[in-house]
Design a protein around this motif. Structure first.
Motif, PDB file in Angstrom:
ATOM      1  N   SER A  52       1.159 124.086  15.776  1.00  0.00           N
ATOM      2  CA  SER A  52       2.604 123.981  15.545  1.00  0.00           C
ATOM      3  C   SER A  52       2.931 124.208  14.073  1.00  0.00           C
ATOM      4  N   ALA A  53       2.115 123.610  13.194  1.00  0.00           N
ATOM      5  CA  ALA A  53       2.327 123.796  11.757  1.00  0.00           C
ATOM      6  C   ALA A  53       2.126 125.254  11.363  1.00  0.00           C
ATOM      7  N   GLN A  55       2.579 127.842  13.310  1.00  0.00           N
ATOM      8  CA  GLN A  55       3.727 128.596  13.817  1.00  0.00           C
ATOM      9  C   GLN A  55       4.913 128.473  12.866  1.00  0.00           C
ATOM     10  N   LYS A  56       5.188 127.229  12.424  1.00  0.00           N
ATOM     11  CA  LYS A  56       6.313 127.012  11.507  1.00  0.00           C
ATOM     12  C   LYS A  56       6.105 127.779  10.202  1.00  0.00           C
ATOM     13  N   LYS A  57       4.877 127.748   9.702  1.00  0.00           N
ATOM     14  CA  LYS A  57       4.561 128.459   8.454  1.00  0.00           C
ATOM     15  C   LYS A  57       4.749 129.964   8.636  1.00  0.00           C
ATOM     16  N   ILE A  59       6.637 131.498  10.910  1.00  0.00           N
ATOM     17  CA  ILE A  59       8.062 131.781  11.076  1.00  0.00           C
ATOM     18  C   ILE A  59       8.755 131.794   9.721  1.00  0.00           C
ATOM     19  N   SER A  60       8.376 130.830   8.848  1.00  0.00           N
ATOM     20  CA  SER A  60       8.945 130.794   7.501  1.00  0.00           C
ATOM     21  C   SER A  60       8.599 132.070   6.728  1.00  0.00           C
TER      22      SER A  60
END
Length: 404
Positions: A52-53, A55-57, A59-60
């Motif tokens: 999840s982390a 993915q967020k990174k 996406i950022s």
């Protein structure tokens, strides 16, 4: 009579001694404890959080790249305006150069002087008086200076024209490189994000399956340091029977072109067709339901059953089910209906099926118990249709009995 009873007792005892170690060794050699299973569950949950982390990174990073592209596009638009302005200036210079050439020719014609120095001298010495001579010298000097200035301006404008054209080409190259660089970055990041999303789906399924297993063993009374393969009572069996009363093999175990994903990949079992949705599916041997997965995007409803066949542990898997008739922990016999055939219109969520059929997989060990990794399950897969196991006839040949 007593001697006969004694002999029978000794024989039975010897058989028990021979059988029990075989079963125990088979179970212990592959088994994990409940504590280890809980630790693997915690590890899978950590992987989910890490994914999840990531993915967020990613996406950022994609958003940052998109912002950079947006800025680059604005710069491109500005530079394109500059390019158009440069083209306009080049066109103006070409007009001015042409006008300058014509102006020089007009001046020379007006004074009837050619471009050579001798003609200047002829013009000067053609004076009829001193005053005319002075005037002619002055005019010739002014004309020469003016002509030199025009020629210098002409050459400067040529240089400027060439410089602008060079800048134009360099700017086009820079902008094209920048666009290509950002497109590559976005493509790479999107591929990376897609990989994370696929991995997340697998990890979540693993967490769900392992959580179910942990709860099952806890509810069965297993302690943290108990061996999973021995802390639960399980009906043993001596062999397998077919999961359907009739049918025909429609796809083999092994690598093949995937029917819906259109890639060459491992088919983890065999497909059995020839039955409508709702047809009863039976366990292929005595055992216990180990895991259940519902409404998976590829595989639909799935039931995993644990078996002990002559001391060897196996997991049978039944995929694309329309209904599930058992729950985790249920003891099953080889005539227990564990579900019904699906894979057709009744299971629209199952994107990996093209019609009603049963997918049957068979692996050594207990998937979700003695091991939890999908890759380990794949490594332990066997061909369930072979004569050594469930004995399903070759492709498209029907069988009409669960036994052979």
């Amino acid at each position: 009579m007593k001697n006969k009873i004694l002999k029978c007792s000794l024989i039975i005892g010897l058989i028990a001694v021979m059988i029990i170690p075989c079963f125990a060794n088979a179970a212990v050699s592959n088994a994990k404890t409940l504590r280890e299973l809980k630790a693997e569950l915690a590890a899978y949950k950590k992987k989910v959080n890490d994914n999840s982390a990531s993915q967020k990174k990613t996406i950022s990073e994609i958003n940052a790249a998109k912002n950079t592209i947006s800025q680059a596009e604005k710069e491109i638009e500005t530079n394109q305006n500059k390019i158009e302005e440069a083209k306009r200036k080049i066109a103006e210079l070409e007009v001015e150069i042409a006008e300058t050439e014509e102006e020089i020719k007009d001046l020379l014609r007006a004074y009837e002087i050619a471009s050579g120095d001798n003609n200047y001298l002829e013009y000067i010495f053609g004076a009829t008086s001193i005053s005319d001579f002075i005037i002619r010298c002055s005019i010739s000097e002014q004309l020469a200076n003016y002509n030199d200035g025009l020629i210098d301006g002409y050459e400067n404008k040529i240089d400027e024209n060439e410089r602008l054209q060079k800048e134009l080409k360099e700017r086009e190259i820079t902008l094209n490189n920048k666009i290509a660089e950002k497109e590559r970055a976005i493509s790479s990041l999107n591929n990376q994000l897609s990989s994370y999303v696929d991995e997340a789906q697998d990890l979540k399924e693993q967490v769900k399956a392992v959580e179910t297993s942990v709860n099952y063993y806890v509810n069965a009374g297993c302690k943290d340091d108990d061996l999973l393969a021995t802390c639960v009572n399980l009906m043993t069996d001596t062999g397998f029977v077919r999961p359907l009363k009739k049918g025909a093999r429609t796809s083999d175990f092994g690598y093949r072109p995937h029917p819906t994903q259109h890639v060459y990949k491992l088919h983890t079992g065999i497909d059995i067709g020839g039955n409508s949705e709702g047809t009863n599916v039976y366990s292929i041997a005595n055992g216990k339901v180990g895991m259940i997965l519902k409404r998976q995007s590829c595989g639909g409803n799935m039931v995993y059953v644990y078996h002990n066949i002559n001391g060897q542990l196996y997991t049978s898997t039944y995929m694309h089910l329309l209904t599930i008739n058992v729950k985790v922990g249920d003891a099953v016999k080889n005539d227990t209906v564990i579900g019904t055939v699906g894979g057709g219109r009744g299971t629209p969520w199952d994107s990996c099926s093209t019609g009603a059929h049963l997918h049957l997989s068979l692996a050594k060990g207990w998937y979700g118990s003695t091991y939890v990794s999908y890759s380990t399950w794949v490594a332990n897969l066997v061909d369930p249709g072979s004569s050594k196991y469930v004995n399903i006839p070759p492709l498209y040949k029907y069988f009409y009995s669960r036994t052979w």
